[in-house]
Write a protein that holds these residues in place. Structure first.
Motif, PDB file in Angstrom:
ATOM      1  N   ALA A 139     -52.911  11.341  14.759  1.00 25.75           N
ATOM      2  CA  ALA A 139     -53.444  11.121  16.114  1.00 25.75           C
ATOM      3  C   ALA A 139     -52.402  11.471  17.171  1.00 25.75           C
ATOM      4  CB  ALA A 139     -53.893   9.675  16.268  1.00 25.75           C
ATOM      5  N   MET A 140     -51.179  11.009  16.957  1.00 26.46           N
ATOM      6  CA  MET A 140     -50.115  11.304  17.912  1.00 26.46           C
ATOM      7  C   MET A 140     -49.833  12.806  17.957  1.00 26.46           C
ATOM      8  SD  MET A 140     -47.987   9.997  20.108  1.00 26.46           S
ATOM      9  CE  MET A 140     -47.723   8.267  19.726  1.00 26.46           C
ATOM     10  N   ALA A 141     -49.842  13.439  16.784  1.00 23.41           N
ATOM     11  CA  ALA A 141     -49.578  14.873  16.726  1.00 23.41           C
ATOM     12  C   ALA A 141     -50.675  15.672  17.433  1.00 23.41           C
ATOM     13  CB  ALA A 141     -49.456  15.319  15.272  1.00 23.41           C
ATOM     14  N   VAL A 142     -51.919  15.305  17.220  1.00 24.83           N
ATOM     15  CA  VAL A 142     -53.034  15.985  17.884  1.00 24.83           C
ATOM     16  C   VAL A 142     -52.928  15.797  19.397  1.00 24.83           C
ATOM     17  CG1 VAL A 142     -55.544  15.957  18.217  1.00 24.83           C
ATOM     18  CG2 VAL A 142     -54.597  15.907  15.915  1.00 24.83           C
ATOM     19  N   SER A 143     -52.547  14.589  19.822  1.00 27.91           N
ATOM     20  CA  SER A 143     -52.360  14.318  21.246  1.00 27.91           C
ATOM     21  C   SER A 143     -51.282  15.226  21.828  1.00 27.91           C
ATOM     22  CB  SER A 143     -51.985  12.850  21.445  1.00 27.91           C
ATOM     23  OG  SER A 143     -51.696  12.575  22.789  1.00 27.91           O
ATOM     24  N   PHE A 144     -50.152  15.344  21.134  1.00 22.52           N
ATOM     25  CA  PHE A 144     -49.076  16.235  21.589  1.00 22.52           C
ATOM     26  C   PHE A 144     -49.557  17.681  21.660  1.00 22.52           C
ATOM     27  CE2 PHE A 144     -45.085  13.629  20.236  1.00 22.52           C
ATOM     28  CZ  PHE A 144     -45.406  12.690  21.200  1.00 22.52           C
ATOM     29  N   LEU A 145     -50.349  18.067  20.668  1.00 24.27           N
ATOM     30  CA  LEU A 145     -50.841  19.440  20.594  1.00 24.27           C
ATOM     31  C   LEU A 145     -51.765  19.754  21.774  1.00 24.27           C
ATOM     32  CD1 LEU A 145     -50.811  21.971  18.771  1.00 24.27           C
ATOM     33  CD2 LEU A 145     -52.817  21.048  17.615  1.00 24.27           C
ATOM     34  N   LEU A 146     -52.697  18.852  22.052  1.00 28.10           N
ATOM     35  CA  LEU A 146     -53.658  19.090  23.129  1.00 28.10           C
ATOM     36  C   LEU A 146     -53.002  18.999  24.505  1.00 28.10           C
ATOM     37  CD1 LEU A 146     -56.825  17.235  21.804  1.00 28.10           C
ATOM     38  CD2 LEU A 146     -56.197  19.640  21.587  1.00 28.10           C
ATOM     39  N   GLN A 147     -51.888  18.255  24.596  1.00 34.27           N
ATOM     40  CA  GLN A 147     -51.136  18.180  25.854  1.00 34.27           C
ATOM     41  C   GLN A 147     -50.124  19.321  25.973  1.00 34.27           C
ATOM     42  OE1 GLN A 147     -49.538  14.140  26.738  1.00 34.27           O
ATOM     43  NE2 GLN A 147     -50.877  13.443  25.100  1.00 34.27           N
ATOM     44  N   ARG A 148     -50.098  20.197  24.979  1.00 33.65           N
ATOM     45  CA  ARG A 148     -49.200  21.359  24.943  1.00 33.65           C
ATOM     46  C   ARG A 148     -47.722  20.969  24.916  1.00 33.65           C
ATOM     47  NH1 ARG A 148     -52.411  25.728  25.643  1.00 33.65           N
ATOM     48  NH2 ARG A 148     -54.380  25.420  26.759  1.00 33.65           N
ATOM     49  N   LYS A 149     -47.431  19.791  24.367  1.00 35.94           N
ATOM     50  CA  LYS A 149     -46.036  19.407  24.173  1.00 35.94           C
ATOM     51  C   LYS A 149     -45.448  20.126  22.958  1.00 35.94           C
ATOM     52  CE  LYS A 149     -46.437  14.779  26.194  1.00 35.94           C
ATOM     53  NZ  LYS A 149     -46.305  13.311  25.931  1.00 35.94           N
ATOM     54  N   VAL A 150     -46.312  20.526  22.035  1.00 36.76           N
ATOM     55  CA  VAL A 150     -45.921  21.342  20.884  1.00 36.76           C
ATOM     56  C   VAL A 150     -46.953  22.458  20.721  1.00 36.76           C
ATOM     57  CG1 VAL A 150     -44.734  19.480  19.658  1.00 36.76           C
ATOM     58  CG2 VAL A 150     -47.174  19.857  19.263  1.00 36.76           C
ATOM     59  N   LYS A 151     -46.598  23.464  19.940  1.00 39.93           N
ATOM     60  CA  LYS A 151     -47.500  24.603  19.750  1.00 39.93           C
ATOM     61  C   LYS A 151     -48.266  24.545  18.429  1.00 39.93           C
ATOM     62  CE  LYS A 151     -44.599  27.732  22.491  1.00 39.93           C
ATOM     63  NZ  LYS A 151     -43.769  28.975  22.459  1.00 39.93           N
ATOM     64  N   ARG A 152     -47.732  23.756  17.469  1.00 38.80           N
ATOM     65  CA  ARG A 152     -48.367  23.732  16.145  1.00 38.80           C
ATOM     66  C   ARG A 152     -48.347  22.332  15.558  1.00 38.80           C
ATOM     67  NH1 ARG A 152     -45.541  27.789  12.234  1.00 38.80           N
ATOM     68  NH2 ARG A 152     -43.692  27.069  13.362  1.00 38.80           N
ATOM     69  N   LEU A 153     -49.290  22.103  14.676  1.00 36.43           N
ATOM     70  CA  LEU A 153     -49.338  20.875  13.890  1.00 36.43           C
ATOM     71  C   LEU A 153     -49.376  21.281  12.422  1.00 36.43           C
ATOM     72  CD1 LEU A 153     -49.813  17.940  13.117  1.00 36.43           C
ATOM     73  CD2 LEU A 153     -52.200  18.187  13.847  1.00 36.43           C
ATOM     74  N   ILE A 154     -48.404  20.802  11.669  1.00 32.06           N
ATOM     75  CA  ILE A 154     -48.308  21.164  10.254  1.00 32.06           C
ATOM     76  C   ILE A 154     -48.377  19.896   9.411  1.00 32.06           C
ATOM     77  CG2 ILE A 154     -46.879  22.250   8.478  1.00 32.06           C
ATOM     78  CD1 ILE A 154     -45.651  23.924  10.803  1.00 32.06           C
ATOM     79  N   LEU A 155     -49.354  19.837   8.526  1.00 27.07           N
ATOM     80  CA  LEU A 155     -49.564  18.687   7.652  1.00 27.07           C
ATOM     81  C   LEU A 155     -49.318  19.116   6.216  1.00 27.07           C
ATOM     82  CD1 LEU A 155     -52.975  17.594   9.228  1.00 27.07           C
ATOM     83  CD2 LEU A 155     -50.724  16.725   9.818  1.00 27.07           C
ATOM     84  N   THR A 156     -48.510  18.357   5.507  1.00 22.33           N
ATOM     85  CA  THR A 156     -48.175  18.758   4.145  1.00 22.33           C
ATOM     86  C   THR A 156     -48.085  17.557   3.220  1.00 22.33           C
ATOM     87  OG1 THR A 156     -46.609  20.045   2.810  1.00 22.33           O
ATOM     88  CG2 THR A 156     -45.674  18.691   4.572  1.00 22.33           C
ATOM     89  N   ARG A 157     -48.306  17.826   1.949  1.00 22.67           N
ATOM     90  CA  ARG A 157     -48.229  16.803   0.898  1.00 22.67           C
ATOM     91  C   ARG A 157     -47.678  17.452  -0.363  1.00 22.67           C
ATOM     92  NH1 ARG A 157     -53.318  13.023  -0.584  1.00 22.67           N
ATOM     93  NH2 ARG A 157     -52.943  11.328   0.878  1.00 22.67           N
TER      94      ARG A 157
END
Length: 326
Positions: free
Chosen positions: A145-163
């Motif tokens: 949720a926090m990462a998506v928020s940062f992404l939509l606010q353009r604080k970051v350019k990408r969201l990478i999820l890994t396992r």
């Protein structure tokens, strides 16, 4: 013995607060041990000073919260009682209104426990955050949720999820398809979190455009990840080498989040968990936040919290028996 009389002037909100067939008031009685009697919109709370203060604080704070326009959630009373049990001075309005991400005007994601609030603060202030605890505590969900928020606010350019794609009883080789299709079932919880926050078409567009990437940990090797939020889920199943590899992928303008449950390790016997080793090695390093969740932070069905407690008791008893036998 002490008692406190509370009068709620808005009958509709009072009924919502009490719950269907006074379900919420029954929960207050069970958790606090206080006697709670209702007549119309008036509540009389009796019991020990501690029980009365606990029950009254939950009822009064939640009533004021709903009256201010806060949207009701079924489990709210349970969350409120847990928060006040941990901290009798807890401000429920501040806790529940600490909004992370607005999915829509009617749906927001916010912390429901003090542990979750501490976690969100760590995510905001640290470049690397570890979230450690049992299933159902929101470790991964809030990080996404926090990462998506940062992404939509353009604080970051990408969201990478890994396992890490660790076999826990099933063999990857027997699954159909190519390598990516074989590991996709292991990544499904990450897709589920994304689809709960963004509509399906938006997620697909971001995946196709490379704005969001969901991939097994092995695919991270050799990369430097700039201007991104990178989340490593199920980190207890990394080896020390994999964990070091992941932690050294961080580039400029990036944040990394590592989540895991050290009681649910699926690595082969005698293989050390990279998460456990990293927590020891990185202890005290500036810029790193570590948040430990407990069973009081479990926000799934209330039975999940009791199951976690039962397993903890069982494991402690096994450890005690093992220590005595040696």
């Amino acid at each position: 013995m002490a008692e406190q009389r509370i009068t709620f002037h808005d009958a509709d909100i009072a009924r919502e607060l009490f719950g269907a067939q006074e379900r919420n008031l029954k929960l207050v009685r069970e958790r606090t041990g206080a006697e709670v009697n209702v007549r119309g919109t008036e509540v009389l709370v009796r019991g020990t000073e501690e029980a009365v203060a606990w029950a009254a604080s939950a009822l009064v704070q939640l009533y004021e919260l709903y009256r201010s326009g806060y949207t009701w959630v079924v489990q709210e009373m349970e969350y409120a009682l847990r928060a006040l049990e941990k901290d009798p001075q807890a401000d429920l309005s501040g806790l529940f209104r600490d909004e992370v991400f607005a999915v829509s005007p009617k749906k927001t994601i916010s912390p429901k426990t003090l542990g979750q609030r501490e976690y969100l603060q760590a995510l905001r202030t640290n470049d690397l955050t570890f979230g450690i605890g049992p299933a159902g505590t929101g470790k991964t969900y809030l990080a996404v949720a926090m990462a998506v928020s940062f992404l939509l606010q353009r604080k970051v350019k990408r969201l990478i999820l890994t396992r890490p794609a660790v076999e826990a009883g099933e063999k990857l080789g027997f699954l159909p398809g190519d390598m990516m299709e074989k590991v996709n079932p292991y990544l499904r919880p990450l897709y589920d979190a994304l689809h709960d926050m963004l509509d399906f078409r938006k997620v697909r567009e971001m995946l196709e455009g490379g704005v969001i990437e969901v991939a097994p940990l092995a695919f991270m090797r050799g990369r430097t990840l700039n201007d991104a939020v990178v989340i490593l889920d199920e980190a207890q199943n990394t080896t020390p080498e994999q964990m070091k590899m992941f932690l050294t992928r961080m580039g400029f303008g990036s944040k990394a989040v590592v989540t895991g449950d050290v009681t649910q390790i699926d690595l082969p016997a005698r293989t050390q968990s990279g998460l456990i080793q990293a927590l020891k090695i990185l202890q005290g390093v500036q810029g790193i936040g570590v948040v430990h969740f407990g069973d009081e932070d479990v926000i799934r069905h209330s039975l999940v919290g009791r199951i976690v407690q039962a397993y903890d008791r069982y494991n402690r008893e096994l450890q005690t028996d093992s220590d005595q036998s040696t």
